[in-house]
Every structure is written in C-alpha cells, then in structure tokens.
Motif scaffolding. Sequence first.
Motif, short mmCIF file in Angstrom:
data_model
loop_
_atom_site.label_atom_id
_atom_site.label_comp_id
_atom_site.label_asym_id
_atom_site.label_seq_id
_atom_site.Cartn_x
_atom_site.Cartn_y
_atom_site.Cartn_z
N TYR A 32 -25.08 -19.91 7.55
CA TYR A 32 -24.03 -20.75 8.52
C TYR A 32 -22.86 -21.83 8.17
N GLY A 33 -21.63 -22.13 8.24
CA GLY A 33 -20.39 -22.97 7.18
C GLY A 33 -19.99 -23.50 8.54
N ALA A 34 -19.09 -24.62 8.51
CA ALA A 34 -18.68 -25.00 9.25
C ALA A 34 -17.27 -24.82 8.54
N LEU A 35 -16.23 -24.57 9.43
CA LEU A 35 -14.35 -24.79 9.55
C LEU A 35 -14.32 -25.84 8.98
N GLY A 36 -13.49 -25.42 7.90
CA GLY A 36 -13.37 -26.38 6.47
C GLY A 36 -13.77 -27.15 5.66
N GLY A 37 -15.22 -27.14 5.80
CA GLY A 37 -15.97 -27.76 5.36
C GLY A 37 -16.03 -26.82 3.91
N THR A 38 -17.79 -27.21 3.39
CA THR A 38 -18.96 -26.28 2.54
C THR A 38 -20.07 -25.92 2.64
N VAL A 39 -20.26 -25.04 2.31
CA VAL A 39 -21.32 -23.94 1.79
C VAL A 39 -22.12 -23.77 0.78
N SER A 40 -22.98 -24.47 0.67
CA SER A 40 -24.66 -24.13 -0.71
C SER A 40 -25.33 -22.89 -0.28
N LEU A 41 -24.81 -21.63 -1.27
CA LEU A 41 -26.16 -20.79 -0.32
C LEU A 41 -27.21 -20.25 -2.44
N GLN A 42 -27.93 -20.75 -1.78
CA GLN A 42 -29.53 -20.95 -2.51
C GLN A 42 -29.32 -19.00 -2.79
N LEU A 43 -28.91 -18.94 -4.43
CA LEU A 43 -28.88 -17.14 -4.23
C LEU A 43 -30.57 -16.86 -4.78
N MET A 44 -31.00 -17.79 -5.87
CA MET A 44 -32.14 -17.37 -6.85
C MET A 44 -32.33 -18.90 -7.70
N ASP A 45 -33.46 -19.42 -8.04
CA ASP A 45 -34.27 -20.20 -7.87
C ASP A 45 -33.47 -20.55 -9.13
N ASP A 46 -33.21 -19.80 -10.53
CA ASP A 46 -32.30 -19.93 -11.69
C ASP A 46 -31.97 -18.58 -12.24
N PHE A 47 -30.97 -19.00 -12.24
CA PHE A 47 -30.03 -17.18 -13.21
C PHE A 47 -30.34 -17.17 -14.75
N SER A 48 -31.13 -18.29 -15.72
CA SER A 48 -30.89 -18.10 -16.89
C SER A 48 -31.51 -16.62 -17.46
N GLY A 49 -32.02 -17.05 -16.93
CA GLY A 49 -33.31 -15.67 -17.49
C GLY A 49 -32.67 -13.89 -17.13
N ILE A 50 -31.56 -14.00 -16.18
CA ILE A 50 -30.94 -12.87 -15.30
C ILE A 50 -30.18 -12.11 -16.33
N TYR A 51 -30.12 -11.49 -16.94
CA TYR A 51 -29.50 -10.16 -18.03
C TYR A 51 -27.84 -10.15 -17.50
N ARG A 52 -27.84 -9.12 -16.03
CA ARG A 52 -27.07 -9.21 -15.88
C ARG A 52 -26.56 -9.33 -13.80
N TYR A 53 -25.35 -10.19 -13.42
CA TYR A 53 -25.32 -10.70 -12.11
C TYR A 53 -23.99 -10.09 -11.74
N GLN A 54 -24.16 -10.11 -10.53
CA GLN A 54 -22.98 -10.10 -9.23
C GLN A 54 -23.21 -10.54 -8.45
N LEU A 55 -22.34 -11.01 -7.33
CA LEU A 55 -22.42 -10.90 -6.05
C LEU A 55 -20.45 -10.17 -5.24
N LYS A 56 -21.21 -10.13 -4.64
CA LYS A 56 -19.95 -8.91 -4.03
C LYS A 56 -20.04 -9.43 -2.36
N ALA A 57 -17.85 -10.08 -2.25
CA ALA A 57 -18.37 -10.55 -0.68
C ALA A 57 -17.38 -9.25 0.06
N LYS A 58 -18.15 -8.41 0.97
CA LYS A 58 -16.58 -7.16 2.01
C LYS A 58 -16.25 -6.26 0.38
N ASN A 59 -17.49 -5.90 -0.84
CA ASN A 59 -17.40 -5.33 -1.07
C ASN A 59 -16.65 -5.42 -2.73
N VAL A 60 -16.04 -7.46 -3.04
CA VAL A 60 -15.87 -7.29 -3.48
C VAL A 60 -16.01 -8.98 -4.76
#
Length: 444
Positions: A32-60
């Motif tokens: 959940y996020g507040a209108l006009g506010g900020t949201v922090s999404l914890q996606l992983m502990d660390d991305f430094s070891g990931i070879y390739r990644y992508q995040l899509k919102a509504k297929n974009v």
Amino acid sequence: MTSVIGLLLMLITVTDGVVTHCDGRQNGAQCYGALGGTVSLQLMDDFSGIYRYQLKAKNVNVLSGRNNTPPVIIMKDRSSFIPSNGTFWIHNLSRNDSGEYELQTFDSNGKQTENRTLQLLVQGVVTHCDGRQNGAQCYGALGGTVSLQLMDDFSGIHRYQVKAKNVTVLSGGKKQQPVIMRKDRSSFIPSNGTFWIHNLSRNDSGEYRLTTHDSNGKLIENRTLQLLVQAPVSSVSLVSECLSQGEMKVSCSSEGGDSPQYRWTLNGKSLTEAKLLSGNKQTNIITLKQHVSGRLVCSSWNHVSSASKEININNCGFIYIDCTINGTKISKWVFKENNTLCVEPTTEKQSIMVGVLSALLIFLLVGIAMICTRKKTPIVKAEVGDQELIYTDVRIVKQQSKKLTRKPCEDVDVEYGQVKFRERPQHMDTAADVYAMVQKRQGT
C-alpha cells in the motif's frame, strides 16, 4: 521476532508526506502507498549477484539492469533504486501507480531464475490512532488506511487476539506467528504493536476488542476501541451574495465529507462576532456586516481530512451616511449610486465661489487701473511771481456748433482745472512750462 509472512508494512510520517515500506520478497505480496507519498518496495536482499533483472508495471518495464552495469530507471523523476539492499522507491504516488508489479531475474545463459509479483494499492488518506487506552475513539478515511496502536510491543505477550464485532481479525502469541483474517486488507507488526487496516469501508466501523493472556491462560488485559470510518472532504465552494442593506451573505459547502465542520478566518485571523450580523464562525452560512472587507477563508473538516476555499470581499458598493436634514438625524447605510440623502450641494457652492472670485478679480483690475491712471495724471506748471501755478486735468474741448474748417491750433478753448499754488523751490532757477493731456474742444 518472526516476521510476518507475505506482508510487512510500516508507515512513517515525514516532512514530505507518508512513506510506506513494503516487503515484496514473497510472491503475491500486497503493498500500500499513500496518495502523494512514497513507497519503498523491498524486492530482494541484494541485486549485486543477479546477472540480469527487470521489473514491469502493467507490462511496461520500469526498472532493468544487469551485473556490473548501472540500472536503467524509466521514471527517473519519481523513482530510485538501491541495488545493494534491493529496494525500489516510487515518489509522489498517484492512483495510476496502483496495479501489479512483476519481477523477473535471469542467469548468464538467459534462463529465468525467478518470476514473482506484488500488488500495489495507492490510497487517499492514512490516519493513525493511539488505541492503548481503553475506550479510545479512532477514525479512518473511507478508502484509506488506519494504523491502530494496540500496544508498545507484542513480543512478550504469551497469547493475544483482536475481535471486531465478535469476529477474530487478529490472533497470535509469543511462540506462534500472527494470524490475520483479512490478509488482503490488513497487516500487523508485533514489534511496534500496530495493526493496519487498508482500503477502509464503512463496514470496518465498530468496536475492536483486544484481549491478552499469560502462559496459564489467565486474562491479563481486556480493552476496546471504537473505529469510525468517514468519507473525507474532497473540496469546498464559497458563494457570496449582497443583501438589500449592504450586508453580505456567504455560504460555504463541502463535497464528499461526512459530518463536516466549519471555521472562518478574515485576513488570516479568526472571524469575530463583531463582524457578523447572523450566524457564527462555526456555521457554514454567515452574514457579514456592511463594513467588513478583506480575504475571507472557509475551512471544512472532519476527523480524517480538511479542505479550504478563500474569496476577497468588499462592501457591496454601500456607504454610511450621517447627517441632519431639516432637523431630522439620518444615520444609515445606503447604496452609493442611488443615494440622494446627505448629498452636499457642490454645484451651488462652486457657482458662489466662481462669483466671488470673479468680483475679486474685477476689483483688483479696477484698482490697478486707478493706480496706473493716477500715476500718469499730467501736471502743468506756470510761474506767477515767486509762486508756481500748477494746472492739472487740462482738457481741450471741440466746439460743437460750428463746422468750419480751421487750421490747427486756431480758436481752441483751453480749460484748466485744479489750480494750485506752491512756493517755488529756492534752488531752481528756471522751470519749463509743462502741459499734458491737452484735449481740444471746438468753440460753441
């Protein structure tokens, strides 16, 4: 303390608005996020070891990157990413940011290693309520989020449960994970004792009862709080109207809000009763006295929101007259354009002043002419013995009876007037005869 499976949510009020933190490391997490506010999404502990990644919102694609290369962020003006701790931030949230977010990771061979989603819901109003006192009254905004502070910390409580309308909505204990009945709309943080309800509806209103027990099953605490869900005030409108005697009626109305209350200010200060003919500063309709002018602000509010509107007001074109006519005292407000009372006869006064000034000017010119004439009066002198004979105002008059042609200076009558004698000054030896202003007159 064992963390909550699925969703770990905490809202912190900061100077820039509300910051929402969501643990999205579990597939299907609800954030959940507040209108006009900020949201922090914890996606992983660390991305430094990931070879390739992508995040899509509504297929974009909104975020993409690979090992040892800088990440690519689509919404740079509103988004940020910290690979070392796996958090993706979205700032200045709008309702369009709501929806499904999908994270995909790949190895060096292009094989997909992970695919999971989270749901983000951006809501309007977030309210906080301290429910640690028995009988506390709490409020939540319709469609918004409420944070109920039930205890300082639940980590030392052997067993606890929260009921709403006699239905258990939260339960847990020291040695067991919390059980949340409405996981899609609720979350719980045992370490700070807060219970969150999101996307509030009017059905969420009512009594919430918390009970705690010790290891022997003995009741330690039993207390309640009341939650009332209200529709927030969305906007305010002001309508002003001039009345027949110069008063101003102002109406303030709000849209969407439940049980709105009102307050008024004039030029930044609370509106006083001395400026009101009717109503008071806490009603939505007031009538202002004729002399009141300035910046008028109406604020509409309830327990979950507020909104305001301002207008500049004047005196409606009325003036206050105070005079006596034929012995009758007149003191009242009148419309300036139609007023015929207590009007000074300015035209008559102006005519009198013009006449007086004209007369003074005439007298001045006559005086100047007389002075100039007197200075130019001729003096004719003649000697008689030891005395001077002085003739003034010498005139030569034409003869009217005869029309004969004569030479100049023939048969001319000379008249002398104002003859005066004076002693001859001793130092003068001779004096010339002086004749001036000689006028000819023909003999009769």
